[in-house]
Design a protein around this motif. Sequence first.
Motif, PDB file in Angstrom:
ATOM      1  N   VAL A 251       0.873  -1.170   0.000  1.00  9.22           N
ATOM      2  CA  VAL A 251       0.000   0.000   0.000  1.00  9.22           C
ATOM      3  C   VAL A 251       0.911   1.222   0.000  1.00  9.22           C
ATOM      4  CG1 VAL A 251      -1.779   1.284   1.211  1.00  9.22           C
ATOM      5  CG2 VAL A 251      -1.832  -1.220   1.216  1.00  9.22           C
ATOM      6  N   TYR A 252       0.677   2.111  -0.924  1.00  9.84           N
ATOM      7  CA  TYR A 252       1.502   3.311  -1.074  1.00  9.84           C
ATOM      8  C   TYR A 252       0.774   4.508  -0.474  1.00  9.84           C
ATOM      9  CZ  TYR A 252       4.852   0.868  -3.996  1.00  9.84           C
ATOM     10  OH  TYR A 252       5.821   0.000  -4.451  1.00  9.84           O
ATOM     11  N   TYR A 253       1.472   5.213   0.394  1.00  6.15           N
ATOM     12  CA  TYR A 253       0.903   6.349   1.109  1.00  6.15           C
ATOM     13  C   TYR A 253       1.591   7.643   0.688  1.00  6.15           C
ATOM     14  CZ  TYR A 253      -1.039   2.837   4.265  1.00  6.15           C
ATOM     15  OH  TYR A 253      -1.723   1.766   4.796  1.00  6.15           O
ATOM     16  N   CYS A 254       0.785   8.659   0.486  1.00  2.79           N
ATOM     17  CA  CYS A 254       1.297   9.992   0.206  1.00  2.79           C
ATOM     18  C   CYS A 254       1.508  10.736   1.528  1.00  2.79           C
ATOM     19  CB  CYS A 254       0.286  10.742  -0.660  1.00  2.79           C
ATOM     20  SG  CYS A 254       0.717  12.445  -1.059  1.00  2.79           S
ATOM     21  N   ASN A 255       2.585  11.480   1.587  1.00  8.44           N
ATOM     22  CA  ASN A 255       2.878  12.282   2.781  1.00  8.44           C
ATOM     23  C   ASN A 255       3.196  13.716   2.384  1.00  8.44           C
ATOM     24  OD1 ASN A 255       5.510  13.304   4.509  1.00  8.44           O
ATOM     25  ND2 ASN A 255       3.893  12.471   5.789  1.00  8.44           N
ATOM     26  N   ALA A 256       2.682  14.645   3.163  1.00 11.24           N
ATOM     27  CA  ALA A 256       3.024  16.062   2.999  1.00 11.24           C
ATOM     28  C   ALA A 256       3.609  16.534   4.324  1.00 11.24           C
ATOM     29  CB  ALA A 256       1.798  16.869   2.622  1.00 11.24           C
ATOM     30  N   ASP A 257       4.854  16.952   4.267  1.00  9.66           N
ATOM     31  CA  ASP A 257       5.589  17.312   5.489  1.00  9.66           C
ATOM     32  C   ASP A 257       5.694  18.824   5.639  1.00  9.66           C
ATOM     33  OD1 ASP A 257       8.955  17.467   6.492  1.00  9.66           O
ATOM     34  OD2 ASP A 257       7.293  16.830   7.764  1.00  9.66           O
ATOM     35  N   ARG A 258       5.537  19.278   6.873  1.00  8.11           N
ATOM     36  CA  ARG A 258       5.602  20.714   7.197  1.00  8.11           C
ATOM     37  C   ARG A 258       4.675  21.515   6.291  1.00  8.11           C
ATOM     38  NH1 ARG A 258      12.030  21.235   7.487  1.00  8.11           N
ATOM     39  NH2 ARG A 258      11.872  19.141   6.581  1.00  8.11           N
ATOM     40  N   VAL A 259       3.382  21.188   6.425  1.00  7.21           N
ATOM     41  CA  VAL A 259       2.342  21.900   5.690  1.00  7.21           C
ATOM     42  C   VAL A 259       1.954  23.137   6.478  1.00  7.21           C
ATOM     43  CG1 VAL A 259       0.025  21.789   4.741  1.00  7.21           C
ATOM     44  CG2 VAL A 259       1.487  19.746   4.709  1.00  7.21           C
ATOM     45  N   GLN A 260       2.087  24.293   5.861  1.00  5.46           N
ATOM     46  CA  GLN A 260       1.670  25.547   6.507  1.00  5.46           C
ATOM     47  C   GLN A 260       0.241  25.853   6.093  1.00  5.46           C
ATOM     48  OE1 GLN A 260       4.527  28.637   5.595  1.00  5.46           O
ATOM     49  NE2 GLN A 260       5.915  27.959   7.204  1.00  5.46           N
ATOM     50  N   SER A 261      -0.635  25.989   7.076  1.00  6.52           N
ATOM     51  CA  SER A 261      -2.036  26.278   6.827  1.00  6.52           C
ATOM     52  C   SER A 261      -2.529  27.176   7.953  1.00  6.52           C
ATOM     53  CB  SER A 261      -2.842  24.986   6.777  1.00  6.52           C
ATOM     54  OG  SER A 261      -3.026  24.461   8.078  1.00  6.52           O
ATOM     55  N   PRO A 262      -3.804  27.643   7.877  1.00  4.36           N
ATOM     56  CA  PRO A 262      -4.341  28.436   8.991  1.00  4.36           C
ATOM     57  C   PRO A 262      -4.354  27.653  10.306  1.00  4.36           C
ATOM     58  CG  PRO A 262      -5.669  28.725   7.040  1.00  4.36           C
ATOM     59  CD  PRO A 262      -4.705  27.624   6.735  1.00  4.36           C
TER      60      PRO A 262
ATOM     61  N   ARG B  28       2.097  21.227  10.304  1.00  6.10           N
ATOM     62  CA  ARG B  28       2.096  19.816  10.667  1.00  6.10           C
ATOM     63  C   ARG B  28       2.194  18.983   9.405  1.00  6.10           C
ATOM     64  NH1 ARG B  28      -3.636  17.089  11.807  1.00  6.10           N
ATOM     65  NH2 ARG B  28      -2.499  15.475  10.695  1.00  6.10           N
ATOM     66  N   ASP B  29       2.354  17.679   9.570  1.00  7.10           N
ATOM     67  CA  ASP B  29       2.386  16.812   8.401  1.00  7.10           C
ATOM     68  C   ASP B  29       1.065  16.060   8.271  1.00  7.10           C
ATOM     69  OD1 ASP B  29       3.834  13.676   9.398  1.00  7.10           O
ATOM     70  OD2 ASP B  29       2.869  15.205  10.627  1.00  7.10           O
ATOM     71  N   TYR B  30       0.806  15.594   7.059  1.00  7.75           N
ATOM     72  CA  TYR B  30      -0.441  14.890   6.764  1.00  7.75           C
ATOM     73  C   TYR B  30      -0.135  13.623   5.957  1.00  7.75           C
ATOM     74  CZ  TYR B  30      -2.904  19.168   8.073  1.00  7.75           C
ATOM     75  OH  TYR B  30      -3.395  20.248   8.763  1.00  7.75           O
ATOM     76  N   TRP B  31      -1.045  12.648   6.094  1.00 11.57           N
ATOM     77  CA  TRP B  31      -0.950  11.394   5.359  1.00 11.57           C
ATOM     78  C   TRP B  31      -2.230  11.134   4.583  1.00 11.57           C
ATOM     79  CZ3 TRP B  31       3.351   8.324   5.116  1.00 11.57           C
ATOM     80  CH2 TRP B  31       4.362   8.564   6.051  1.00 11.57           C
ATOM     81  N   GLY B  32      -2.076  10.522   3.411  1.00 14.88           N
ATOM     82  CA  GLY B  32      -3.229  10.030   2.696  1.00 14.88           C
ATOM     83  C   GLY B  32      -3.651   8.681   3.241  1.00 14.88           C
ATOM     84  N   ARG B  33      -4.738   8.152   2.716  1.00 12.88           N
ATOM     85  CA  ARG B  33      -5.260   6.876   3.202  1.00 12.88           C
ATOM     86  C   ARG B  33      -4.593   5.685   2.530  1.00 12.88           C
ATOM     87  NH1 ARG B  33     -11.801   7.522   4.087  1.00 12.88           N
ATOM     88  NH2 ARG B  33     -11.675   9.203   5.613  1.00 12.88           N
ATOM     89  N   GLY B  34      -3.864   5.934   1.464  1.00 12.01           N
ATOM     90  CA  GLY B  34      -3.132   4.860   0.804  1.00 12.01           C
ATOM     91  C   GLY B  34      -3.835   4.333  -0.434  1.00 12.01           C
ATOM     92  N   THR B  35      -3.018   3.866  -1.366  1.00 13.93           N
ATOM     93  CA  THR B  35      -3.542   3.223  -2.570  1.00 13.93           C
ATOM     94  C   THR B  35      -2.751   1.932  -2.794  1.00 13.93           C
ATOM     95  OG1 THR B  35      -4.050   3.533  -4.933  1.00 13.93           O
ATOM     96  CG2 THR B  35      -2.007   4.526  -4.140  1.00 13.93           C
ATOM     97  N   PRO B  36      -3.438   0.816  -3.010  1.00 18.40           N
ATOM     98  CA  PRO B  36      -2.733  -0.461  -3.129  1.00 18.40           C
ATOM     99  C   PRO B  36      -2.118  -0.665  -4.503  1.00 18.40           C
ATOM    100  CG  PRO B  36      -5.091  -0.809  -3.287  1.00 18.40           C
ATOM    101  CD  PRO B  36      -4.900   0.644  -3.026  1.00 18.40           C
TER     102      PRO B  36
END
Length: 120
Positions: A92-103, A107-115
Amino acid sequence: QVQLVESGGGLVQPGGSLRLSCAASGSIFSIYTMGWYRQAPGKQRELVATITRGGSTNYADSVKGRFTISRDNAKNTVHLQMNSLKPEDTAVYYCNADRVQSPFGVRDYWGRGTPVTVSS
């Protein structure tokens, strides 16, 4: 709220190719690093490839020369072109976004994954 949505996974034969995409949505000012990680059954999650906002890339040794990561900063998207796929790339491949600046802060975020399944 920031969300990451992956797409492009599936079943492919050994030696084949797949292209994964990930789109970050929400109130995003900037994202420092975007990347892909994978987790095979019974194994820990591992880094596949990352790319900084400036375009610097990093790859796991196991995928060097076969996978290419790219990114569109304006669209907050990241892609992973996977060629010469092997059965051991199954995960399962997961997307990650590190050091996301938002209102909401940084913080970092993860996707739910795609097989991804590589099998004949």
